[in-house]
Scaffold this motif. Structure first.
Motif, PDB file in Angstrom:
ATOM      1  N   ALA A   1      50.799  -0.102  44.558  1.00  0.00           N
ATOM      2  CA  ALA A   1      51.249  -0.196  45.948  1.00  0.00           C
ATOM      3  C   ALA A   1      50.528  -1.331  46.673  1.00  0.00           C
ATOM      4  N   ALA A   2      49.242  -1.524  46.364  1.00  0.00           N
ATOM      5  CA  ALA A   2      48.495  -2.595  47.011  1.00  0.00           C
ATOM      6  C   ALA A   2      49.019  -3.963  46.594  1.00  0.00           C
ATOM      7  N   LEU A   3      49.400  -4.112  45.331  1.00  0.00           N
ATOM      8  CA  LEU A   3      49.955  -5.382  44.877  1.00  0.00           C
ATOM      9  C   LEU A   3      51.327  -5.646  45.493  1.00  0.00           C
ATOM     10  N   VAL A   4      52.132  -4.608  45.607  1.00  0.00           N
ATOM     11  CA  VAL A   4      53.429  -4.762  46.272  1.00  0.00           C
ATOM     12  C   VAL A   4      53.218  -5.227  47.713  1.00  0.00           C
ATOM     13  N   GLY A   5      52.278  -4.584  48.407  1.00  0.00           N
ATOM     14  CA  GLY A   5      51.984  -4.986  49.778  1.00  0.00           C
ATOM     15  C   GLY A   5      51.473  -6.408  49.867  1.00  0.00           C
ATOM     16  N   SER A   6      50.699  -6.838  48.878  1.00  0.00           N
ATOM     17  CA  SER A   6      50.194  -8.212  48.869  1.00  0.00           C
ATOM     18  C   SER A   6      51.339  -9.212  48.773  1.00  0.00           C
ATOM     19  N   GLY A   7      52.278  -8.944  47.878  1.00  0.00           N
ATOM     20  CA  GLY A   7      53.405  -9.851  47.718  1.00  0.00           C
ATOM     21  C   GLY A   7      54.303  -9.881  48.941  1.00  0.00           C
ATOM     22  N   LEU A   8      54.594  -8.710  49.486  1.00  0.00           N
ATOM     23  CA  LEU A   8      55.458  -8.654  50.666  1.00  0.00           C
ATOM     24  C   LEU A   8      54.806  -9.341  51.858  1.00  0.00           C
ATOM     25  N   ALA A   9      53.514  -9.105  52.059  1.00  0.00           N
ATOM     26  CA  ALA A   9      52.822  -9.754  53.173  1.00  0.00           C
ATOM     27  C   ALA A   9      52.864 -11.264  53.033  1.00  0.00           C
TER      28      ALA A   9
ATOM     29  N   ASN B   1      59.485  -8.177  44.812  1.00  0.00           N
ATOM     30  CA  ASN B   1      58.060  -7.891  44.937  1.00  0.00           C
ATOM     31  C   ASN B   1      57.675  -6.617  44.202  1.00  0.00           C
ATOM     32  N   LEU B   2      58.545  -5.625  44.227  1.00  0.00           N
ATOM     33  CA  LEU B   2      58.303  -4.415  43.442  1.00  0.00           C
ATOM     34  C   LEU B   2      58.202  -4.763  41.955  1.00  0.00           C
ATOM     35  N   LEU B   3      59.103  -5.630  41.499  1.00  0.00           N
ATOM     36  CA  LEU B   3      59.102  -6.031  40.094  1.00  0.00           C
ATOM     37  C   LEU B   3      57.889  -6.897  39.774  1.00  0.00           C
ATOM     38  N   ALA B   4      57.528  -7.805  40.682  1.00  0.00           N
ATOM     39  CA  ALA B   4      56.387  -8.691  40.429  1.00  0.00           C
ATOM     40  C   ALA B   4      55.094  -7.900  40.284  1.00  0.00           C
ATOM     41  N   ALA B   5      54.906  -6.887  41.110  1.00  0.00           N
ATOM     42  CA  ALA B   5      53.698  -6.070  41.022  1.00  0.00           C
ATOM     43  C   ALA B   5      53.647  -5.319  39.697  1.00  0.00           C
ATOM     44  N   ALA B   6      54.785  -4.796  39.260  1.00  0.00           N
ATOM     45  CA  ALA B   6      54.823  -4.070  37.987  1.00  0.00           C
ATOM     46  C   ALA B   6      54.529  -5.006  36.822  1.00  0.00           C
ATOM     47  N   VAL B   7      55.108  -6.196  36.849  1.00  0.00           N
ATOM     48  CA  VAL B   7      54.872  -7.155  35.769  1.00  0.00           C
ATOM     49  C   VAL B   7      53.416  -7.612  35.773  1.00  0.00           C
ATOM     50  N   ALA B   8      52.847  -7.824  36.960  1.00  0.00           N
ATOM     51  CA  ALA B   8      51.444  -8.251  37.045  1.00  0.00           C
ATOM     52  C   ALA B   8      50.519  -7.215  36.410  1.00  0.00           C
ATOM     53  N   LEU B   9      50.728  -5.946  36.700  1.00  0.00           N
ATOM     54  CA  LEU B   9      49.893  -4.899  36.104  1.00  0.00           C
ATOM     55  C   LEU B   9      50.069  -4.854  34.587  1.00  0.00           C
ATOM     56  N   ALA B  10      51.302  -5.060  34.124  1.00  0.00           N
ATOM     57  CA  ALA B  10      51.540  -5.073  32.677  1.00  0.00           C
ATOM     58  C   ALA B  10      50.824  -6.257  32.023  1.00  0.00           C
ATOM     59  N   VAL B  11      50.833  -7.403  32.693  1.00  0.00           N
ATOM     60  CA  VAL B  11      50.138  -8.579  32.166  1.00  0.00           C
ATOM     61  C   VAL B  11      48.637  -8.330  32.095  1.00  0.00           C
TER      62      VAL B  11
ATOM     63  N   GLY C   1      59.048 -15.436  40.772  1.00  0.00           N
ATOM     64  CA  GLY C   1      58.111 -16.250  40.011  1.00  0.00           C
ATOM     65  C   GLY C   1      56.948 -16.743  40.843  1.00  0.00           C
ATOM     66  N   VAL C   2      57.230 -17.110  42.090  1.00  0.00           N
ATOM     67  CA  VAL C   2      56.183 -17.618  42.984  1.00  0.00           C
ATOM     68  C   VAL C   2      55.145 -16.532  43.270  1.00  0.00           C
ATOM     69  N   ILE C   3      55.609 -15.363  43.647  1.00  0.00           N
ATOM     70  CA  ILE C   3      54.680 -14.272  43.967  1.00  0.00           C
ATOM     71  C   ILE C   3      53.936 -13.808  42.725  1.00  0.00           C
ATOM     72  N   LEU C   4      54.622 -13.745  41.600  1.00  0.00           N
ATOM     73  CA  LEU C   4      53.956 -13.325  40.364  1.00  0.00           C
ATOM     74  C   LEU C   4      52.840 -14.302  39.991  1.00  0.00           C
ATOM     75  N   ALA C   5      53.066 -15.588  40.194  1.00  0.00           N
ATOM     76  CA  ALA C   5      52.025 -16.574  39.899  1.00  0.00           C
ATOM     77  C   ALA C   5      50.773 -16.303  40.727  1.00  0.00           C
ATOM     78  N   GLY C   6      50.954 -15.993  42.007  1.00  0.00           N
ATOM     79  CA  GLY C   6      49.801 -15.699  42.844  1.00  0.00           C
ATOM     80  C   GLY C   6      49.104 -14.418  42.447  1.00  0.00           C
ATOM     81  N   LEU C   7      49.878 -13.375  42.161  1.00  0.00           N
ATOM     82  CA  LEU C   7      49.275 -12.088  41.799  1.00  0.00           C
ATOM     83  C   LEU C   7      48.464 -12.191  40.516  1.00  0.00           C
ATOM     84  N   VAL C   8      48.982 -12.899  39.529  1.00  0.00           N
ATOM     85  CA  VAL C   8      48.340 -12.951  38.221  1.00  0.00           C
ATOM     86  C   VAL C   8      47.221 -13.990  38.170  1.00  0.00           C
ATOM     87  N   LEU C   9      47.482 -15.171  38.703  1.00  0.00           N
ATOM     88  CA  LEU C   9      46.542 -16.279  38.540  1.00  0.00           C
ATOM     89  C   LEU C   9      45.477 -16.348  39.627  1.00  0.00           C
ATOM     90  N   GLY C  10      45.739 -15.737  40.772  1.00  0.00           N
ATOM     91  CA  GLY C  10      44.820 -15.905  41.891  1.00  0.00           C
ATOM     92  C   GLY C  10      45.333 -16.965  42.845  1.00  0.00           C
TER      93      GLY C  10
END
Length: 215
Positions: free
Chosen positions: A145-153, A193-203, A69-78
């Motif tokens: 892949a770039a979003l996955v890397g963003s979350g993992l980093a 993180n793999l799941l968060a990136a996939a959900v972010a793209l779907a959103v 949830g934490v990583i998804l919030a950053g990926l989606v919201l900024g």
């Protein structure tokens, strides 16, 4: 002899068009209202991720979906709104609402072994959002892949180091033992993180405005 032109009868003159009705201007949502709604929604989502059944571990730091949830919030919201969403979640939990793992709440959690992870969450969301801002500019084929890397980093630069520090401080462990405990969470973190990136793209596909208004 030609006929004189006939004047139109008064009833033949078309009546002037009726004035259009005054239609009220559409109400535009303010940026602040949108920000508050998104931040609140993701704070609630993180709380749901935290209180779902967790996998207990000997260290006392359970495996939960919080990081997802934490990583998804950053990926989606900024970076800014993502950090605010996590900060709101923490504020609610520290105020006593049982939104932390296992239904915990209140300032007592700061004395537990999870303190480092919890306090690092807003920074993890902010960093994930900052990295994702660049990741979303790459070609579409590489975006996942770039979003996955963003979350993992973000996770390994903020959440895990702070978590290790918290384990050392609260459990009195040397660095090596605290690191060994933290390593247990790495495989699950990769999956989240793999799941968060996939959900972010779907959103973003479902709500393209979010992609344009990330901040």
């Amino acid at each position: 002899m030609t006929d004189a032109p006939q004047r139109p009868h008064p009833t033949d003159v078309p009546a002037p068009a009726a004035a259009p009705l005054d239609v009220p201007a559409p109400v535009t949502r303010t940026s602040l209202a949108t920000d508050v709604a998104l931040v609140s929604t993701f704070a609630a989502f993180i709380a749901v991720c935290a209180i779902l059944p967790a996998i207990p571990t000997p260290s006392g730091v359970p495996i939960t979906l919080q990081t997802f949830g934490v990583i998804l919030a950053g990926l989606v919201l900024g970076w800014r709104r993502g950090a605010l969403a996590v900060a709101l979640y923490l504020a609610v939990g520290l105020a006593g609402v049982p939104v932390f793992s296992g239904g915990a709440g209140g300032l007592a959690v700061l004395a537990g072994p999870t303190v480092g992870y919890l306090l690092a969450f807003p920074f993890g969301a902010a960093l994930a959002g900052a990295f994702a801002g660049r990741a979303l500019r790459v070609p579409v084929a590489w975006r996942y892949a770039a979003l996955v890397g963003s979350g993992l980093a973000a996770s390994f630069l903020t959440i895990h180091p702070a978590g290790i520090a918290g384990l050392m401080a609260r459990l009195g462990l040397p660095f090596g033992e605290a690191l060994a405990i933290d390593v247990v969470y790495w495989p699950g973190d990769v999956v989240k993180n793999l799941l968060a990136a996939a959900v972010a793209l779907a959103v973003f596909r479902a709500f393209p405005d979010l992609l344009r208004t990330r901040r």
